[in-house]
Design a protein around this motif. Sequence first.
Motif, PDB file in Angstrom:
ATOM      1  N   ASP A 113      31.134   2.469  -1.819  1.00 18.90           N
ATOM      2  CA  ASP A 113      32.468   1.953  -2.140  1.00 18.90           C
ATOM      3  C   ASP A 113      32.560   0.451  -1.921  1.00 18.90           C
ATOM      4  O   ASP A 113      33.638  -0.073  -1.733  1.00 18.90           O
ATOM      5  CB  ASP A 113      33.510   2.660  -1.269  1.00 18.90           C
ATOM      6  CG  ASP A 113      33.221   2.475   0.216  1.00 18.90           C
ATOM      7  OD1 ASP A 113      32.054   2.221   0.561  1.00 18.90           O
ATOM      8  OD2 ASP A 113      34.152   2.568   1.024  1.00 18.90           O
ATOM      9  N   VAL A 114      31.400  -0.239  -1.924  1.00 19.31           N
ATOM     10  CA  VAL A 114      31.427  -1.679  -1.662  1.00 19.31           C
ATOM     11  C   VAL A 114      30.881  -2.441  -2.864  1.00 19.31           C
ATOM     12  O   VAL A 114      29.677  -2.631  -2.989  1.00 19.31           O
ATOM     13  CB  VAL A 114      30.595  -2.042  -0.406  1.00 19.31           C
ATOM     14  CG1 VAL A 114      30.752  -3.526  -0.081  1.00 19.31           C
ATOM     15  CG2 VAL A 114      31.010  -1.201   0.786  1.00 19.31           C
ATOM     16  N   MET A 159      26.221   7.042   2.483  1.00 19.49           N
ATOM     17  CA  MET A 159      27.508   7.626   2.141  1.00 19.49           C
ATOM     18  C   MET A 159      27.635   7.757   0.637  1.00 19.49           C
ATOM     19  O   MET A 159      28.302   6.989  -0.019  1.00 19.49           O
ATOM     20  CB  MET A 159      28.612   6.747   2.710  1.00 19.49           C
ATOM     21  CG  MET A 159      28.733   6.910   4.196  1.00 19.49           C
ATOM     22  SD  MET A 159      30.186   6.117   4.805  1.00 19.49           S
ATOM     23  CE  MET A 159      29.688   4.433   4.656  1.00 19.49           C
ATOM     24  N   ARG A 218      22.257  -0.646  -5.561  1.00 13.23           N
ATOM     25  CA  ARG A 218      23.130   0.223  -4.759  1.00 13.23           C
ATOM     26  C   ARG A 218      24.497   0.220  -5.418  1.00 13.23           C
ATOM     27  O   ARG A 218      25.220  -0.753  -5.370  1.00 13.23           O
ATOM     28  CB  ARG A 218      23.201  -0.314  -3.338  1.00 13.23           C
ATOM     29  CG  ARG A 218      24.003   0.566  -2.409  1.00 13.23           C
ATOM     30  CD  ARG A 218      23.679   0.245  -0.982  1.00 13.23           C
ATOM     31  NE  ARG A 218      24.524   1.004  -0.082  1.00 13.23           N
ATOM     32  CZ  ARG A 218      24.202   1.297   1.169  1.00 13.23           C
ATOM     33  NH1 ARG A 218      23.044   0.882   1.665  1.00 13.23           N
ATOM     34  NH2 ARG A 218      25.020   1.972   1.925  1.00 13.23           N
ATOM     35  N   LYS A 223      27.242 -10.927  -0.730  1.00 11.58           N
ATOM     36  CA  LYS A 223      27.588 -11.678   0.471  1.00 11.58           C
ATOM     37  C   LYS A 223      27.807 -10.787   1.685  1.00 11.58           C
ATOM     38  O   LYS A 223      27.993 -11.262   2.789  1.00 11.58           O
ATOM     39  CB  LYS A 223      28.857 -12.491   0.218  1.00 11.58           C
ATOM     40  CG  LYS A 223      28.597 -13.640  -0.714  1.00 11.58           C
ATOM     41  CD  LYS A 223      29.762 -14.595  -0.749  1.00 11.58           C
ATOM     42  CE  LYS A 223      29.399 -15.809  -1.588  1.00 11.58           C
ATOM     43  NZ  LYS A 223      30.564 -16.379  -2.244  1.00 11.58           N
ATOM     44  N   ILE A 224      27.835  -9.484   1.484  1.00  9.92           N
ATOM     45  CA  ILE A 224      28.164  -8.566   2.581  1.00  9.92           C
ATOM     46  C   ILE A 224      26.900  -7.904   3.125  1.00  9.92           C
ATOM     47  O   ILE A 224      26.698  -7.830   4.329  1.00  9.92           O
ATOM     48  CB  ILE A 224      29.168  -7.509   2.098  1.00  9.92           C
ATOM     49  CG1 ILE A 224      30.481  -8.181   1.674  1.00  9.92           C
ATOM     50  CG2 ILE A 224      29.427  -6.480   3.188  1.00  9.92           C
ATOM     51  CD1 ILE A 224      31.475  -7.246   1.025  1.00  9.92           C
ATOM     52  N   PHE A 225      26.047  -7.420   2.215  1.00 14.34           N
ATOM     53  CA  PHE A 225      24.803  -6.776   2.626  1.00 14.34           C
ATOM     54  C   PHE A 225      23.711  -7.839   2.604  1.00 14.34           C
ATOM     55  O   PHE A 225      23.125  -8.115   1.567  1.00 14.34           O
ATOM     56  CB  PHE A 225      24.441  -5.650   1.655  1.00 14.34           C
ATOM     57  CG  PHE A 225      25.342  -4.448   1.742  1.00 14.34           C
ATOM     58  CD1 PHE A 225      26.712  -4.559   1.636  1.00 14.34           C
ATOM     59  CD2 PHE A 225      24.808  -3.174   1.926  1.00 14.34           C
ATOM     60  CE1 PHE A 225      27.551  -3.451   1.715  1.00 14.34           C
ATOM     61  CE2 PHE A 225      25.640  -2.061   2.011  1.00 14.34           C
ATOM     62  CZ  PHE A 225      27.003  -2.196   1.903  1.00 14.34           C
ATOM     63  N   THR A 226      23.464  -8.449   3.758  1.00 17.49           N
ATOM     64  CA  THR A 226      22.438  -9.487   3.789  1.00 17.49           C
ATOM     65  C   THR A 226      21.342  -9.072   4.759  1.00 17.49           C
ATOM     66  O   THR A 226      21.580  -8.277   5.669  1.00 17.49           O
ATOM     67  CB  THR A 226      23.018 -10.828   4.231  1.00 17.49           C
ATOM     68  OG1 THR A 226      23.455 -10.716   5.583  1.00 17.49           O
ATOM     69  CG2 THR A 226      24.179 -11.245   3.345  1.00 17.49           C
ATOM     70  N   TYR A 227      20.167  -9.636   4.548  1.00 18.80           N
ATOM     71  CA  TYR A 227      18.992  -9.200   5.306  1.00 18.80           C
ATOM     72  C   TYR A 227      18.232 -10.419   5.789  1.00 18.80           C
ATOM     73  O   TYR A 227      18.260 -11.477   5.153  1.00 18.80           O
ATOM     74  CB  TYR A 227      18.116  -8.310   4.410  1.00 18.80           C
ATOM     75  CG  TYR A 227      18.897  -7.124   3.931  1.00 18.80           C
ATOM     76  CD1 TYR A 227      18.961  -5.960   4.691  1.00 18.80           C
ATOM     77  CD2 TYR A 227      19.664  -7.187   2.762  1.00 18.80           C
ATOM     78  CE1 TYR A 227      19.729  -4.879   4.293  1.00 18.80           C
ATOM     79  CE2 TYR A 227      20.443  -6.120   2.355  1.00 18.80           C
ATOM     80  CZ  TYR A 227      20.471  -4.964   3.122  1.00 18.80           C
ATOM     81  OH  TYR A 227      21.258  -3.913   2.735  1.00 18.80           O
ATOM     82  N   ASP A 285      29.293   9.418  -1.582  1.00 11.04           N
ATOM     83  CA  ASP A 285      30.388  10.367  -1.666  1.00 11.04           C
ATOM     84  C   ASP A 285      30.954  10.484  -3.074  1.00 11.04           C
ATOM     85  O   ASP A 285      31.925  11.162  -3.296  1.00 11.04           O
ATOM     86  CB  ASP A 285      31.482  10.039  -0.660  1.00 11.04           C
ATOM     87  CG  ASP A 285      31.938   8.610  -0.762  1.00 11.04           C
ATOM     88  OD1 ASP A 285      32.764   8.191   0.041  1.00 11.04           O
ATOM     89  OD2 ASP A 285      31.460   7.904  -1.668  1.00 11.04           O
ATOM     90  N   GLU A 332      18.541   2.259   2.459  1.00 13.09           N
ATOM     91  CA  GLU A 332      18.224   1.380   3.582  1.00 13.09           C
ATOM     92  C   GLU A 332      17.152   0.375   3.186  1.00 13.09           C
ATOM     93  O   GLU A 332      16.260   0.681   2.389  1.00 13.09           O
ATOM     94  CB  GLU A 332      17.699   2.195   4.782  1.00 13.09           C
ATOM     95  CG  GLU A 332      18.740   3.081   5.404  1.00 13.09           C
ATOM     96  CD  GLU A 332      18.159   3.948   6.516  1.00 13.09           C
ATOM     97  OE1 GLU A 332      17.129   3.555   7.129  1.00 13.09           O
ATOM     98  OE2 GLU A 332      18.723   5.029   6.760  1.00 13.09           O
ATOM     99  N   ILE A 333      17.243  -0.795   3.775  1.00  6.68           N
ATOM    100  CA  ILE A 333      16.235  -1.843   3.564  1.00  6.68           C
ATOM    101  C   ILE A 333      15.798  -2.323   4.940  1.00  6.68           C
ATOM    102  O   ILE A 333      16.641  -2.668   5.772  1.00  6.68           O
ATOM    103  CB  ILE A 333      16.837  -3.017   2.766  1.00  6.68           C
ATOM    104  CG1 ILE A 333      17.390  -2.512   1.430  1.00  6.68           C
ATOM    105  CG2 ILE A 333      15.794  -4.100   2.543  1.00  6.68           C
ATOM    106  CD1 ILE A 333      18.212  -3.551   0.689  1.00  6.68           C
ATOM    107  N   TRP A 334      14.501  -2.326   5.170  1.00 11.24           N
ATOM    108  CA  TRP A 334      13.997  -2.755   6.476  1.00 11.24           C
ATOM    109  C   TRP A 334      13.016  -3.907   6.320  1.00 11.24           C
ATOM    110  O   TRP A 334      11.822  -3.696   6.151  1.00 11.24           O
ATOM    111  CB  TRP A 334      13.326  -1.568   7.201  1.00 11.24           C
ATOM    112  CG  TRP A 334      14.292  -0.481   7.547  1.00 11.24           C
ATOM    113  CD1 TRP A 334      14.520   0.673   6.842  1.00 11.24           C
ATOM    114  CD2 TRP A 334      15.186  -0.446   8.673  1.00 11.24           C
ATOM    115  NE1 TRP A 334      15.498   1.423   7.455  1.00 11.24           N
ATOM    116  CE2 TRP A 334      15.921   0.770   8.588  1.00 11.24           C
ATOM    117  CE3 TRP A 334      15.441  -1.312   9.740  1.00 11.24           C
ATOM    118  CZ2 TRP A 334      16.886   1.126   9.521  1.00 11.24           C
ATOM    119  CZ3 TRP A 334      16.398  -0.944  10.669  1.00 11.24           C
ATOM    120  CH2 TRP A 334      17.106   0.263  10.554  1.00 11.24           C
ATOM    121  N   PRO A 335      13.497  -5.138   6.338  1.00 12.95           N
ATOM    122  CA  PRO A 335      12.585  -6.273   6.221  1.00 12.95           C
ATOM    123  C   PRO A 335      12.070  -6.667   7.607  1.00 12.95           C
ATOM    124  O   PRO A 335      12.693  -7.453   8.308  1.00 12.95           O
ATOM    125  CB  PRO A 335      13.483  -7.380   5.633  1.00 12.95           C
ATOM    126  CG  PRO A 335      14.893  -6.932   5.893  1.00 12.95           C
ATOM    127  CD  PRO A 335      14.882  -5.565   6.463  1.00 12.95           C
TER     128      PRO A 335
END
Lengths: 150, 388
Positions: free
Chosen positions: A105-106, A1, A101, A111-115, A3, A17-20
């Motif tokens: 808008d984040v 997004m 990133r 603490k929100i985008f965790t993998y 935007d 995107e992150i793909w672990p």
Amino acid sequence: MHDQPDHIAPAHAEVAEIWPRDGRIRVLGHVVGAASGAGTLVARVRDAAGTELRLAAKGRGSRFEVSVPLDALASATPEGDRVWDLYLVPDGCDDALRLGRHLDDVPGKKKIFTYPAQRAGGLRIEPYYTVQDNLSITCRRLTRQREESR
Amino acid sequence: MKIRFLLLNAYAVGGTVRTVVNQANALAEAGHDVEVVSVHRHRAEPRFALHPKVRLSALVDDTRPPSRWTRPLTYQRQHRPSRLVPEAEVRFDRFSRLTDRRVVRYLRSLHDGVLITTRPALNLLSARFTPASVVRVGQEHLHYSHHKPELAREIGRWYRRLDAVTVLTAADEDAYLRRLGDSGVRVECIPNPLSDEAPERAGLDRPLVVSAGRLVKGKGFATLIKAFEPVARAHPDWQLRIYGAGPERDRLRTLIHDRHLYNHVYLMGATQEFDRELAKAAVFALASRREGFGMVLAEAMSHGVPPVSFDCPHGPREIIADGQDGLLVPLGDTPGLTAALTRLVEDDALRKKLGGHAVESARRYTPARVRARWEALLRVLISQKEHA
């Protein structure tokens, strides 16, 4: 997004995107402030000048895709507990663009985008966003205690 | 009108307090003489700001506990369990001999105007001790079916003395009418108001599903995440953002990691600016097994965001008209939830149609409408009292 208009952002490599999984960490995104996404991914060990890992980054237009094999991270830091900061050097560009990133808008992703963490060479390896919303990878030696607390 | 609200603790943070403060403020704004009386006070200032014209007082000031030496009787009384409040009242532990004395003294001191009490223990005390010259209204913020049998028995015995009992849902209205219908007490369903009179309209063009609530099992976020998984696979540009904090956070996080949904599902934590986040959403989703009222659905709808919800007890069915202003899915039907989400994700026109109707439906809950309903009820009750 994405935007928000890209031209106001300082040059960086915007992560989408992150793909672990499957023994590697794949990162997809697009470059901002550079023409092409193809080039070299440079992973530098924080606070240890000189230790770096260079990997090819695939690109199509401004998009990039990199894949970091965990074995390479593990064998480059056998002593464990390290943080790798990730940069992209596009072909024909002198500057290393920090992966991060910043265009959504984040704010405060840490603490929100965790993998999920993966294991390789006795290390627990996990991508994460720093407090500045940049992308890094932590490597921590698996101790019995840590394994139990998992 | 002279209107008093009696709350267990106007200084606390919680759904009931928030709702009552909104009501009190709205009535004060409309020029009524409004007072909020709190049984307890545990901090200097209330967390939900009161209108400057609303007077606030406390019957027991816990910020200045009585000294064991200078006020031994008061000291003792605050440590002895209430004799007037039934043990089946959920907050029985907050009542004591001291609150018994102070509340009864306060209730007996009244002789005119309106007294609105806001939880079973206080409704029961008001029914027993407030002079009949006062218009006595008992608010129920909880559901009848959740009351323990002993409490239900007390309610059946005493609420008939009140002038009115107000409830949040039509289902509860039926339950109280069955219990009290023969007694002449008026039972009225008045929903909670939204906090905002004119919420920002959502554009519905961002690929974003939003959900919100405390991260506890009953809110069904694990089910929602599982239901969203096929949506994310089929439409990888769509995200699910869940707002709220709570004890289930780590488990939900593990679920997201295990299912490789970390690029599509985010636990956003609690936010002060939930209205702004709602206005970004294209779809609102709720997978609760049970709701108090489902106010968050009305909130989403007030922004024009079409809701998808399980048809769980209390609220959703009364807020959403299925297929008109949102979609209802049979409780526990996870594939059905996936299908409903997919319908809205894939169909821009449907989203806009339902969203448009949702805005209309949510007008039932605007502060002005809800306040008008309260004023109408109180006016009727006062004139009945005058003619009696």
